[in-house]
Design a protein around this motif. Structure first.
Motif, mmCIF file in Angstrom:
data_model
loop_
_atom_site.group_PDB
_atom_site.id
_atom_site.type_symbol
_atom_site.label_atom_id
_atom_site.label_comp_id
_atom_site.label_asym_id
_atom_site.label_seq_id
_atom_site.Cartn_x
_atom_site.Cartn_y
_atom_site.Cartn_z
ATOM 1 N N HIS A 140 5.354 75.216 22.379
ATOM 2 C CA HIS A 140 5.785 76.146 23.434
ATOM 3 C C HIS A 140 6.901 75.516 24.274
ATOM 4 O O HIS A 140 7.611 74.683 23.773
ATOM 5 C CB HIS A 140 4.632 76.575 24.335
ATOM 6 C CG HIS A 140 3.315 76.756 23.669
ATOM 7 N ND1 HIS A 140 3.063 77.755 22.750
ATOM 8 C CD2 HIS A 140 2.167 76.071 23.799
ATOM 9 C CE1 HIS A 140 1.807 77.666 22.359
ATOM 10 N NE2 HIS A 140 1.245 76.658 22.965
ATOM 11 N N HIS A 159 8.732 79.487 16.548
ATOM 12 C CA HIS A 159 8.707 80.479 17.633
ATOM 13 C C HIS A 159 10.029 81.243 17.735
ATOM 14 O O HIS A 159 10.695 81.226 18.762
ATOM 15 C CB HIS A 159 8.405 79.801 18.963
ATOM 16 C CG HIS A 159 6.979 79.382 19.137
ATOM 17 N ND1 HIS A 159 6.181 78.961 18.098
ATOM 18 C CD2 HIS A 159 6.195 79.321 20.248
ATOM 19 C CE1 HIS A 159 4.983 78.662 18.564
ATOM 20 N NE2 HIS A 159 4.962 78.865 19.859
ATOM 21 N N GLN A 174 5.150 86.806 22.380
ATOM 22 C CA GLN A 174 4.867 85.842 23.443
ATOM 23 C C GLN A 174 6.080 85.728 24.364
ATOM 24 O O GLN A 174 7.145 85.301 23.935
ATOM 25 C CB GLN A 174 4.566 84.469 22.839
ATOM 26 C CG GLN A 174 3.355 84.467 21.915
ATOM 27 C CD GLN A 174 3.001 83.064 21.454
ATOM 28 O OE1 GLN A 174 3.797 82.133 21.571
ATOM 29 N NE2 GLN A 174 1.807 82.910 20.916
ATOM 30 N N TYR A 189 8.004 84.030 27.430
ATOM 31 C CA TYR A 189 8.103 82.767 28.181
ATOM 32 C C TYR A 189 9.177 82.940 29.255
ATOM 33 O O TYR A 189 10.334 82.569 29.050
ATOM 34 C CB TYR A 189 8.494 81.623 27.242
ATOM 35 C CG TYR A 189 7.473 81.270 26.191
ATOM 36 C CD1 TYR A 189 7.407 81.981 24.998
ATOM 37 C CD2 TYR A 189 6.580 80.225 26.370
ATOM 38 C CE1 TYR A 189 6.469 81.657 24.020
ATOM 39 C CE2 TYR A 189 5.647 79.888 25.403
ATOM 40 C CZ TYR A 189 5.591 80.604 24.238
ATOM 41 O OH TYR A 189 4.668 80.282 23.275
HETATM 42 CU CU CU Z 1 3.527 78.418 21.069
#
Ligand code: CU
Ligand code: NAG
Ligand code: NAG
Length: 253
Positions: free
Chosen positions: A21, A109, A194, A196
């Motif tokens: 991440h 990602h 996802q 961020y």
């Molecule tokens: Cu991740």
């Protein structure tokens, strides 16, 4: 003097055991470096270091797009509420480049990188936009025609630095930059994408007068399970990728 307490040591161990991440760890404007909010050390200093980036709980994503967390990251039910103001802001002349230094981004990602602004109606170090429609998009990068993603291909090629420009004719004032990567490795269904997000406080200087007259969006609100680009199968879909959210505002260029 800063005092460092035991949880810092524990947090460092925890951080190194968490998968990949990431977050924006450094902002460069002109020749000035601003260290980002560092979620694995800043909370353990007393007093905490003062930053221009709003606090985040860690390097993980937001997947429930209905939560306030999707605005600036943060726990909507914990100690750190998304969009909690930071004590500092950085001066930026309209038309300048802003360079955002991400932590090393995981290859898996893949996804777009998108940047919004919101103008603070009052002191930015106290302002929380809540669910008001105040955001407009100023930059976006998705998937190129030959299949390269903003994250991770292009970001890695520039040493994890993403650069964008403050619109040259933008009217002066205090703004939150809301910059995000949306990782799509699990986005073949919802929830899966996802988000961020990172919220950076600036004060734009200059003599511009441009400001979008309509089309402002809210976070949460701008993205739902039905928004193009929120559900997308990166493993099988060879079509163009529709970047989520409104069109980029070009009225300040
Ligand atoms: Cu991740
Ligand atoms: C990004 O920030 C990290 C941590 O401060 C630093 O080590 C690295 O050199 C920076 N990258 C660039 C290209 O400035
Ligand atoms: C590929 O993605 C586009 C854009 O989201 C979508 O319209 C299309 O249905 C997808 N194709 C397949 C085969 O899922």
């Amino acid at each position: 003097m800063f005092s460092l307490i035991l949880p810092f040591v524990l947090a460092v161990f925890a951080a190194t055991s968490v998968n990949g991440h990431g977050y924006v760890q450094d902002v460069v404007i002109g020749s000035t470096h601003y260290t980002g909010y560092l979620p694995y050390s800043d909370p353990y200093y007393n007093p905490p270091p003062e930053r221009i980036i709003r606090a985040i709980p860690g390097n993980g994503p937001v997947t429930d797009l209905s939560l306030i967390d999707v605005q600036c990251n943060g726990y909507s039910d914990g100690g750190v509420v998304g969009s909690q103001p930071a004590p500092l802001y950085a001066p930026v002349a309209a038309g300048s480049a802003v360079a955002l230094n991400w932590t090393t981004w995981p290859d898996s990602h893949v996804g777009p990188m998108i940047t919004y602004l919101a103008k603070a109606p009052s002191d930015i170090t106290k302002w929380q936009p809540g669910t008001d429609a105040v955001w407009f998009k100023i930059a976006e990068s998705g998937k190129t025609a030959d299949g390269k993603w903003a994250a991770t291909d292009l970001l890695t090629a520039t040493n994890s630095i993403y650069t964008f420009t403050i619109p040259p004719k933008l009217q002066p004032g205090q703004y939150i930059i809301r910059h995000e990567i949306i990782a799509l490795h699990a986005a073949f269904e919802y929830p899966g994408a996802q988000v961020y997000p990172s919220c950076i406080q600036i004060e734009v200087t200059g003599s511009g007068t441009a400001f979008p007259s309509s089309g402002l969006v809210a976070f949460p609100g701008a993205y739902t399970s039905d928004t193009p680009g929120i559900v997308y199968d990166v493993y099988t879909n060879t079509s163009a990728y529709p970047i989520p959210g409104p069109a980029v505002w070009t009225g300040g260029n």
